[in-house]
Design an enzyme around this catalytic site. Structure first.
Site, mmCIF file in Angstrom:
data_model
loop_
_atom_site.group_PDB
_atom_site.id
_atom_site.type_symbol
_atom_site.label_atom_id
_atom_site.label_comp_id
_atom_site.label_asym_id
_atom_site.label_seq_id
_atom_site.Cartn_x
_atom_site.Cartn_y
_atom_site.Cartn_z
ATOM 1 N N ARG A 192 58.880 -129.980 103.032
ATOM 2 C CA ARG A 192 59.791 -129.889 104.165
ATOM 3 C C ARG A 192 59.489 -131.031 105.120
ATOM 4 N NH1 ARG A 192 59.917 -125.192 108.853
ATOM 5 N NH2 ARG A 192 58.513 -126.634 109.913
ATOM 6 N N TYR B 60 60.512 -128.722 117.493
ATOM 7 C CA TYR B 60 60.035 -127.725 116.555
ATOM 8 C C TYR B 60 59.427 -128.377 115.298
ATOM 9 C CZ TYR B 60 60.255 -124.799 112.526
ATOM 10 O OH TYR B 60 59.904 -124.173 111.368
ATOM 11 N N ASP C 199 64.477 -127.844 108.196
ATOM 12 C CA ASP C 199 64.733 -126.612 108.958
ATOM 13 C C ASP C 199 65.387 -126.982 110.289
ATOM 14 O OD1 ASP C 199 64.634 -124.160 110.244
ATOM 15 O OD2 ASP C 199 62.528 -123.780 109.777
ATOM 16 N N HIS D 19 66.303 -124.650 112.469
ATOM 17 C CA HIS D 19 65.811 -123.617 113.390
ATOM 18 C C HIS D 19 66.900 -123.042 114.298
ATOM 19 C CE1 HIS D 19 61.800 -122.025 115.013
ATOM 20 N NE2 HIS D 19 61.748 -121.941 113.705
ATOM 21 N N GLU E 51 67.795 -125.343 106.183
ATOM 22 C CA GLU E 51 67.487 -123.969 106.571
ATOM 23 C C GLU E 51 67.962 -123.662 107.981
ATOM 24 O OE1 GLU E 51 63.285 -123.465 106.297
ATOM 25 O OE2 GLU E 51 63.278 -121.757 107.657
ATOM 26 N N GLU F 236 64.865 -115.920 107.669
ATOM 27 C CA GLU F 236 63.487 -115.595 108.044
ATOM 28 C C GLU F 236 63.437 -114.586 109.190
ATOM 29 O OE1 GLU F 236 62.075 -119.579 108.984
ATOM 30 O OE2 GLU F 236 62.053 -119.101 111.101
ATOM 31 N N ARG G 186 65.644 -116.251 102.823
ATOM 32 C CA ARG G 186 64.353 -116.619 103.384
ATOM 33 C C ARG G 186 63.478 -115.450 103.823
ATOM 34 N NH1 ARG G 186 61.314 -119.966 103.805
ATOM 35 N NH2 ARG G 186 61.197 -120.563 105.986
ATOM 36 N N GLU H 254 57.512 -120.782 100.511
ATOM 37 C CA GLU H 254 56.924 -121.579 101.591
ATOM 38 C C GLU H 254 55.424 -121.266 101.662
ATOM 39 O OE1 GLU H 254 58.350 -120.543 105.472
ATOM 40 O OE2 GLU H 254 57.736 -122.451 106.347
ATOM 41 N N TRP I 81 65.669 -121.660 120.135
ATOM 42 C CA TRP I 81 64.460 -122.408 119.747
ATOM 43 C C TRP I 81 64.254 -122.370 118.257
ATOM 44 C CZ3 TRP I 81 59.766 -121.120 117.369
ATOM 45 C CH2 TRP I 81 58.884 -122.202 117.289
#
Ligand code: GCO
Ligand code: MG
Length: 412
Positions: free
Chosen positions: A147, A159, A220, A222, A246, A272, A293, A349, A412
């Site tokens: 990643r 991030y 990602d 986020h 992602e 996630e 995820r 991951e 975030w």
């Protein structure tokens, strides 16, 4: 096999972890991970005050019944706190059942569908050169899929980027952004979507030129983009052939991915922060994602996540289970047994934990040449050293949050 003891253990070796340990009258014990980063003590209270009293005296072998009992009898279903608590009970019971059978857990889940699990790690940097170094460090550690997160010119923080100190100390491989020990208040970070959308394709172009076409690369976002911004990012990254992008859009709105999907062939991953199959219902049925995820730890344990993944399998959607350092070794081991057993495993991951965490959790899973191996110890193969755990008391820690230039709070 009657549950006669249930202990909730909070320890903070490198960061906070919450572990449930169940013991039966015939002396078997099992572990479950209940860590919810930044909100750990809510799960501790949920378990100690509301779940532990229900467990004492129950038959440890009735896993499905216990799951349904905890889920349905609460009436207030779903949500990260409830589902992390149920997950911990569920994994601890699977651990006990597999120990009682004298088998590694994956055997009870149907046996191994593969020899090991392809895993990806997190490379990051403030400049392209730092990112290249970080990718190389990961490759030296064996990682075969990586990643890539980059700082964005004009933004102070972003991030997924290691601080200078952690980057140096860990040679770019282990970093502990979102750590415990952040102090009493969350860190404030800044965000500018237009700057990010301009910069990220240039990073992937540079990485492809440096490392060639073969290396599987992930990214990602986020949850920071609107659907149309997400569509643009997906499109602009198509030439760089990402393994997945992602969390493009905020995960609460499943329908957002319809628009994204219409505009890009970049593979998409999400989930996630999902907790149940209901969070996936629309995006799986409409085939709006390619990888799901969810972690065992946050999605009701093995019992529930296995069902979610079987639903996903009907639509050729694969697993990409969440595995940052805020999933404890117990949660990681559970993920490995499930990933080994299911047909539609995609990738795992894997961020390595630090030495202190490894001293608290004795692990039998192994890492070799980019692959994770669950091991053949009965159960999930992780034990907790209570004395070691006791050396590291809980530390208040929050995740960071974002503000735009005008002060508005952003995802975030
Ligand atoms: C990931 C995640 C994490 C989360 C973290 C929050 O893809 O690994 O986005 O880094 O931010 O789990 O606690
Ligand atoms: Mg993520």
């Amino acid at each position: 096999m009657i549950i006669d003891k249930a202990e909730v253990i909070v320890t903070s070796p490198d960061r906070n972890f919450v572990t449930l340990k169940l013991t039966t009258d015939d002396g078997l014990s099992g572990l479950g991970d209940a860590t919810l980063n930044g909100r750990e003590l809510a799960v501790v209270a949920y378990l100690r005050e509301h779940v532990v009293p229900l467990l004492i005296g129950r038959d440890a072998s009735s896993i499905e019944d216990t799951w349904q009992f905890l889920y349905r009898s609460a009436y207030w279903r779903r949500g990260p706190v409830t589902m992390a608590a149920i997950a911990a009970v569920d994994v601890a019971l699977w651990d006990i059942k597999a120990k009682a059978a004298g088998m590694p857990l994956y055997q009870l889940l149907g046996g191994a569908s593969r020899t090991g699990l392809l895993a990806y790690g997190h490379a990051s940097g403030k400049t392209n050169d730092e990112i290249f170094d970080s990718i190389r460090s990961h490759q030296e550690q064996g990682y075969k899929a990586i990643r890539v997160q980059s700082a964005v010119p004009g933004l102070n923080s972003i991030y997924g980027i290691a601080s200078n100190a952690t980057f140096e100390a860990n040679k770019g491989v282990r970093y502990d952004h979102e750590p415990a020990q952040r102090g009493a208040l969350p860190n404030e970070e800044d965000w500018d979507t237009r700057a990010y959308l301009r910069h990220i394709p240039t990073v992937f172009e540079a990485v492809r030129i440096e490392f060639g076409a073969e290396l599987p690369l992930l990214h990602d976002a986020h949850h920071r983009l609107t659907p149309i911004q997400a569509a643009r990012l997906g499109k602009s990254l198509e030439p760089y052939d990402l393994f997945w992008i992602e969390d493009l859009t905020p995960a609460e709105n499943q329908e957002a991915l319809r628009l994204v999907r219409q505009h890009t062939t970049s593979p998409l991953a999400i989930g996630e922060i999902f907790n149940t199959v209901w969070d996936y219902q629309l995006i799986i049925r409409e085939q709006l994602i390619d990888y799901e995820r969810s972690a065992v730890t946050h999605t009701g344990g093995i019992t529930h996540l296995k069902k979610v993944l079987e639903f996903a399998a009907q639509y050729q959607i694969k697993s990409g289970m969440h595995g940052p350092t805020d999933i404890s070794p117990v949660g990681m081991a559970a993920a490995m047994h499930l990933g080994l057993a299911i047909h539609n495993f995609g990738i795992q991951e894997y961020m390595m934990h630090g030495a202190k965490t490894d001293s608290v959790f004795e692990q039998s899973f192994t890492w070799n040449d980019g692959m994770l191996y669950a091991g053949d110890k009965p159960g999930i193969g992780v034990e907790l050293d209570l004395d070691e755990a006791g050396r590291y008391p809980y530390v208040q820690a929050y995740l960071p949050y974002n503000r735009l230039a005008d002060g508005t709070v952003h995802d975030w």
